[in-house]
Design a protein around this motif. Structure first.
Motif, PDB file in Angstrom:
ATOM      1  N   THR A 110      -4.357  -4.419   0.166  1.00 14.81           N
ATOM      2  CA  THR A 110      -4.234  -5.312  -0.718  1.00 14.81           C
ATOM      3  C   THR A 110      -3.891  -3.616  -2.286  1.00 14.81           C
ATOM      4  OG1 THR A 110      -5.160  -7.081  -0.099  1.00 14.81           O
ATOM      5  CG2 THR A 110      -5.098  -6.358  -2.589  1.00 14.81           C
ATOM      6  N   LEU A 111      -4.784  -2.520  -1.479  1.00 11.43           N
ATOM      7  CA  LEU A 111      -5.000  -1.856  -2.351  1.00 11.43           C
ATOM      8  C   LEU A 111      -3.699  -1.347  -2.239  1.00 11.43           C
ATOM      9  CD1 LEU A 111      -8.544  -0.805  -2.001  1.00 11.43           C
ATOM     10  CD2 LEU A 111      -7.637  -2.163  -4.237  1.00 11.43           C
ATOM     11  N   GLU A 112      -2.358  -1.030  -1.130  1.00 15.06           N
ATOM     12  CA  GLU A 112      -1.359  -0.146  -0.845  1.00 15.06           C
ATOM     13  C   GLU A 112      -2.139   0.800  -0.838  1.00 15.06           C
ATOM     14  OE1 GLU A 112       1.102  -0.742  -4.336  1.00 15.06           O
ATOM     15  OE2 GLU A 112       1.011  -2.851  -3.977  1.00 15.06           O
ATOM     16  N   ILE A 113      -2.973   1.006  -0.113  1.00 18.52           N
ATOM     17  CA  ILE A 113      -3.217   2.160   1.119  1.00 18.52           C
ATOM     18  C   ILE A 113      -2.186   2.540   1.816  1.00 18.52           C
ATOM     19  CG2 ILE A 113      -5.212   3.699   2.207  1.00 18.52           C
ATOM     20  CD1 ILE A 113      -7.170   2.005   0.301  1.00 18.52           C
ATOM     21  N   SER A 114      -1.660   3.036   2.096  1.00 18.00           N
ATOM     22  CA  SER A 114      -0.907   4.241   3.294  1.00 18.00           C
ATOM     23  C   SER A 114      -1.130   3.165   4.757  1.00 18.00           C
ATOM     24  CB  SER A 114      -0.314   5.155   3.369  1.00 18.00           C
ATOM     25  OG  SER A 114      -1.320   5.998   3.763  1.00 18.00           O
ATOM     26  N   TRP A 115      -0.457   3.502   5.991  1.00 17.99           N
ATOM     27  CA  TRP A 115      -0.628   2.708   7.211  1.00 17.99           C
ATOM     28  C   TRP A 115      -2.004   3.642   7.871  1.00 17.99           C
ATOM     29  CZ3 TRP A 115       0.181   5.774  11.602  1.00 17.99           C
ATOM     30  CH2 TRP A 115       1.449   6.261  11.561  1.00 17.99           C
ATOM     31  N   PRO A 116      -1.177   4.919   8.107  1.00 18.88           N
ATOM     32  CA  PRO A 116      -3.214   5.648   8.089  1.00 18.88           C
ATOM     33  C   PRO A 116      -4.089   5.958   7.653  1.00 18.88           C
ATOM     34  CG  PRO A 116      -0.495   7.290   8.026  1.00 18.88           C
ATOM     35  CD  PRO A 116      -0.216   5.585   7.546  1.00 18.88           C
ATOM     36  N   GLY A 117      -3.637   5.346   6.459  1.00 19.08           N
ATOM     37  CA  GLY A 117      -4.747   5.561   5.667  1.00 19.08           C
ATOM     38  C   GLY A 117      -5.455   4.167   6.243  1.00 19.08           C
ATOM     39  N   ARG A 118      -5.003   2.997   6.368  1.00 15.95           N
ATOM     40  CA  ARG A 118      -5.898   2.059   6.641  1.00 15.95           C
ATOM     41  C   ARG A 118      -6.132   1.556   8.350  1.00 15.95           C
ATOM     42  NH1 ARG A 118      -1.445  -1.686   5.078  1.00 15.95           N
ATOM     43  NH2 ARG A 118      -0.506  -1.365   6.946  1.00 15.95           N
ATOM     44  N   TYR A 119      -5.594   2.265   9.242  1.00 22.57           N
ATOM     45  CA  TYR A 119      -6.063   2.976  10.354  1.00 22.57           C
ATOM     46  C   TYR A 119      -7.068   3.858  10.567  1.00 22.57           C
ATOM     47  CZ  TYR A 119      -1.972   0.127  11.344  1.00 22.57           C
ATOM     48  OH  TYR A 119      -1.157  -1.603  11.257  1.00 22.57           O
ATOM     49  N   LEU A 120      -7.451   4.518   9.842  1.00 21.66           N
ATOM     50  CA  LEU A 120      -8.834   5.703   9.582  1.00 21.66           C
ATOM     51  C   LEU A 120      -9.715   4.800   8.881  1.00 21.66           C
ATOM     52  CD1 LEU A 120      -6.756   8.770   8.297  1.00 21.66           C
ATOM     53  CD2 LEU A 120      -8.133   8.626  10.474  1.00 21.66           C
ATOM     54  N   ALA A 121      -9.534   4.136   8.090  1.00 18.32           N
ATOM     55  CA  ALA A 121     -10.383   3.546   7.530  1.00 18.32           C
ATOM     56  C   ALA A 121     -11.327   2.235   8.528  1.00 18.32           C
ATOM     57  CB  ALA A 121     -10.327   2.424   6.190  1.00 18.32           C
TER      58      ALA A 121
END
Length: 144
Positions: A110-121
């Protein structure tokens, strides 16, 4: 449709169709869940865990503030025909941990964080030792 976007179907910031992104998220969460499944405690490992199992088996109130929803769920779970009572309550913590990973995936998307950032989170939350430990044992905060 955003200005300058000529695609009939809006794509996320990864360039993948949103449904494909959701499938990747689901597979990633399932993989993290399978990786943490062998760590699910078969016995209570902490003072709170011992209190949870005891209260679920004998009834009673958990220490203040009481955690009534947790106590009710635990009382139902101890009657499942799988493993020890502590293992059954640990499964609730494990499931809640995976649902939190799902919420992190949704929030970062929803915050439009890129996929690497999403998976790192998701990796940082799912593999952070104190949180992972709480997510695989009977613990008052495991279901939170």
């Amino acid at each position: 449709m955003k200005a300058g976007n000529n695609h009939p179907i809006p794509f996320g910031n990864s360039g993948l169709h949103p449904r494909v992104e959701s499938w990747f998220d689901a597979v990633f969460i399932i993989v993290l869940g399978i990786a943490s499944w062998p760590l699910v405690a078969r016995a209570a490992l902490s003072g709170d865990g011992i209190e949870l199992v005891r209260s679920a088996l004998r009834g009673g109130v958990l220490h203040p503030p009481g955690f009534p929803l947790q106590a009710w769920l635990d009382r139902v779970l101890v009657h499942l025909p799988v493993g020890t009572p502590a293992f059954r309550i640990s499964m609730l913590s494990w499931f809640a941990h995976l649902m939190t990973l799902t919420a992190i995936a949704g929030a970062t998307k929803t915050l439009e964080i890129s996929w690497p950032g999403r998976y790192l989170a998701m990796i940082f939350f799912g593999a952070f030792p104190p949180l992972r430990r709480l997510g695989v044992q009977p613990e008052v905060l495991g279901g939170a």
